[in-house]
Design an enzyme around this catalytic site. Structure first.
Site, PDB file in Angstrom:
ATOM      1  N   HIS A  67      40.291  39.564  28.605  1.00  0.00           N
ATOM      2  CA  HIS A  67      41.233  38.816  29.435  1.00  0.00           C
ATOM      3  C   HIS A  67      41.820  37.636  28.668  1.00  0.00           C
ATOM      4  O   HIS A  67      43.027  37.349  28.765  1.00  0.00           O
ATOM      5  CB  HIS A  67      40.499  38.332  30.701  1.00  0.00           C
ATOM      6  CG  HIS A  67      41.322  37.470  31.589  1.00  0.00           C
ATOM      7  ND1 HIS A  67      41.194  36.097  31.621  1.00  0.00           N
ATOM      8  CD2 HIS A  67      42.292  37.772  32.494  1.00  0.00           C
ATOM      9  CE1 HIS A  67      42.032  35.597  32.492  1.00  0.00           C
ATOM     10  NE2 HIS A  67      42.715  36.579  33.040  1.00  0.00           N
ATOM     11  N   GLU A  70      44.434  38.905  26.342  1.00  0.00           N
ATOM     12  CA  GLU A  70      45.658  39.227  27.097  1.00  0.00           C
ATOM     13  C   GLU A  70      46.529  37.984  27.266  1.00  0.00           C
ATOM     14  O   GLU A  70      47.739  38.014  27.045  1.00  0.00           O
ATOM     15  CB  GLU A  70      45.277  39.794  28.467  1.00  0.00           C
ATOM     16  CG  GLU A  70      46.434  39.956  29.440  1.00  0.00           C
ATOM     17  CD  GLU A  70      46.092  39.545  30.855  1.00  0.00           C
ATOM     18  OE1 GLU A  70      46.864  38.762  31.449  1.00  0.00           O
ATOM     19  OE2 GLU A  70      45.056  40.019  31.372  1.00  0.00           O
ATOM     20  N   HIS A  71      45.909  36.871  27.657  1.00  0.00           N
ATOM     21  CA  HIS A  71      46.644  35.627  27.834  1.00  0.00           C
ATOM     22  C   HIS A  71      47.306  35.176  26.533  1.00  0.00           C
ATOM     23  O   HIS A  71      48.481  34.787  26.509  1.00  0.00           O
ATOM     24  CB  HIS A  71      45.692  34.522  28.306  1.00  0.00           C
ATOM     25  CG  HIS A  71      45.530  34.458  29.792  1.00  0.00           C
ATOM     26  ND1 HIS A  71      45.726  33.307  30.511  1.00  0.00           N
ATOM     27  CD2 HIS A  71      45.198  35.409  30.695  1.00  0.00           C
ATOM     28  CE1 HIS A  71      45.512  33.547  31.799  1.00  0.00           C
ATOM     29  NE2 HIS A  71      45.178  34.814  31.933  1.00  0.00           N
ATOM     30  N   GLU A 142      41.700  29.075  36.308  1.00  0.00           N
ATOM     31  CA  GLU A 142      41.847  30.367  36.985  1.00  0.00           C
ATOM     32  C   GLU A 142      40.509  30.836  37.548  1.00  0.00           C
ATOM     33  O   GLU A 142      40.432  31.332  38.678  1.00  0.00           O
ATOM     34  CB  GLU A 142      42.389  31.395  35.991  1.00  0.00           C
ATOM     35  CG  GLU A 142      42.654  32.761  36.583  1.00  0.00           C
ATOM     36  CD  GLU A 142      43.211  33.747  35.564  1.00  0.00           C
ATOM     37  OE1 GLU A 142      42.935  34.960  35.705  1.00  0.00           O
ATOM     38  OE2 GLU A 142      43.904  33.317  34.633  1.00  0.00           O
TER      39      GLU A 142
END
Length: 432
Positions: A67, A70-71, A142
């Site tokens: 993840h 991905e960012h 987040e």
């Protein structure tokens, strides 16, 4: 380039495998005015332990690294790639799941330019100590946002007890501690292993000329150099014992129940059997506790469940499980009712051929209606692909299902399933 026709779905799918190993699918949609692209790598939150190609040593990385990567791919030396898509009149996004990471665009114009940008930005990583440290704070915010969501807490708590001491027990985004431990070097190492074209798939659908788009993609990839790599040896999920009966107290209006049914991780290797297995189990709970069942009506009228009640069946090559969730005034009683219904399904009056045909028609109706959405098609195709069988085979395989076939798969599942209860109690009920 190969062409595959799916008469029942009314679709033509074109397929190419490029010299560098990239798998490309084209789904022409002449009557549409939008193009949608999805660039996917088989790399998700489960892939924290693996043996890299050419190595004999086990690599172990922090939770949340897929993840995090991905960012970071959106950020380049010259700025955020999102602004470049915006200048082309396109929207872009990305998401990470347990087993894959996908990057996408949607546009009404400049489809070739957007395809080039999608390929180029994903295939050109730029990580520095400074931009990694900046992203750590963003992802921690987040993570905290989800901590405040009781429904997310319910599902996360269920997974952590259904698959304890495995990556499935961890948040896809990781933890504040694991995120803080990730370095630019870690990102580059994972990128080099999992973002090789042979581990990736490009899906494009829209009103473009397939032959021209294929030449365009091939030319783009021919300008980039990749050495051939052997497959990645991924670690299977550990066969840990489940933990049941756990509770958590939060500020919620009513208690929340999560009932998990963990299947045996040894799945069929034949792709058609696997798709039939998934569809059979997906229909199973609909038959006995879905909204068209007598049991659902009885529970709803007795106020044992409300509109929050729902269930899903998740299947991956490394795991599969049912999750049943909902708000209820009596979690223990509801759990007992549901478990009894599952175990005694063969004598349930709703487990009959007429009900099955109704649900199959409903599923087909939803399927054909969803085919109007390019986003849905691309995302489902990426998820529902088992070697030579894919999302467009669903109508044909669904038509083959009978009560006998479903019963065979359900019996196999129930014989090995592990049951987990996880409950969130309201603070008021805890005081009582």
């Amino acid at each position: 380039m190969k062409e595959q026709n799916y008469p029942q779905a009314g679709e033509r799918l074109f397929h190419s495998t490029l010299e560098n190993g990239l798998t490309v699918y084209y789904l022409p949609k002449a009557d549409y005015n939008r193009t949608y692209g999805l660039f996917t790598t088989n790399f998700g939150s489960l892939d924290t332990r693996f043996i890299a190609p050419g190595s004999k040593k086990m690599s172990h990385f922090q939770e949340g690294i897929a993840h995090f990567l991905e960012h970071k791919l959106f950020e380049k030396k010259e700025g955020d790639v999102m602004y470049k898509f915006g200048a082309l009149g396109a929207q872009t996004n990305a998401f990470t799941s347990f087993s894959r990471t996908s990057y996408l665009f949607s546009t009404r114009e400049n489809s070739f330019e957007c395809t080039e940008l999608l390929l180029d930005f994903v295939q050109d990583p730029y990580f520095t100590k400074e931009n990694v440290e900046k992203e750590q704070g963003i992802i921690q915010q987040e993570i905290q946002m989800y901590q405040d969501d009781s429904d997310w807490q319910l599902f996360a708590g269920l997974l952590s007890h259904m698959y304890p001491d495995t990556p499935l027990a961890q948040d896809i985004a990781g933890t504040p501690e694991s995120i803080n431990a990730i370095t630019a070097e870690d990102l580059y190492q994972n990128y080099e292993i999992f973002y090789h074209p042979s581990n990736m798939t490009l899906f494009l659908t829209g009103p473009f000329d397939v032959s021209k788009m294929d030449d365009f993609v091939r030319n783009n990839q021919a300008q980039k150099h990749y050495t051939k790599k052997e497959p990645i040896e991924r670690m299977a999920l550990e066969q840990t014992k489940v933990k049941s009966g756990a509770t958590k107290t939060l500020d919620v209006a009513m208690p929340k129940l999560a009932l998990g049914l963990r299947g045996d991780d040894r799945l069929a290797t034949d792709s058609r059997t696997l798709m039939r297995y998934k569809l059979s189990l997906s229909l199973f709970l609909d038959l006995i506790i879905g909204r068209t069942s007598k049991r659902y009506e009885t529970l709803y009228n007795a106020h044992e469940i409300d509109d929050t009640f729902g269930f899903s069946f998740d299947l991956d090559k490394r795991f599969h499980f049912f999750s049943i969730t909902g708000d209820t005034k009596n979690p223990k009683k509801l759990s007992e009712t549901l478990q009894e219904a599952i175990k005694s399904y063969k004598i349930d009056s709703d487990f009959n051929a007429a009900h099955l045909e109704l649900l199959k028609r409903d599923m087909l109706g939803e399927y054909f209606s969803a085919l109007n959405s390019l986003e849905y098609i691309a995302n489902q195709f990426s998820t529902e692909r088992y070697d030579e069988i894919n999302f467009f085979d669903l109508p044909e395989i669904l038509s083959e299902l009978t009560l006998e076939i479903i019963s065979k798969h359900v019996d196999s599942f129930i014989a090995e399933m592990k049951v987990v209860e996880y409950t969130i109690l309201s603070q008021s009920s805890e005081m009582n």
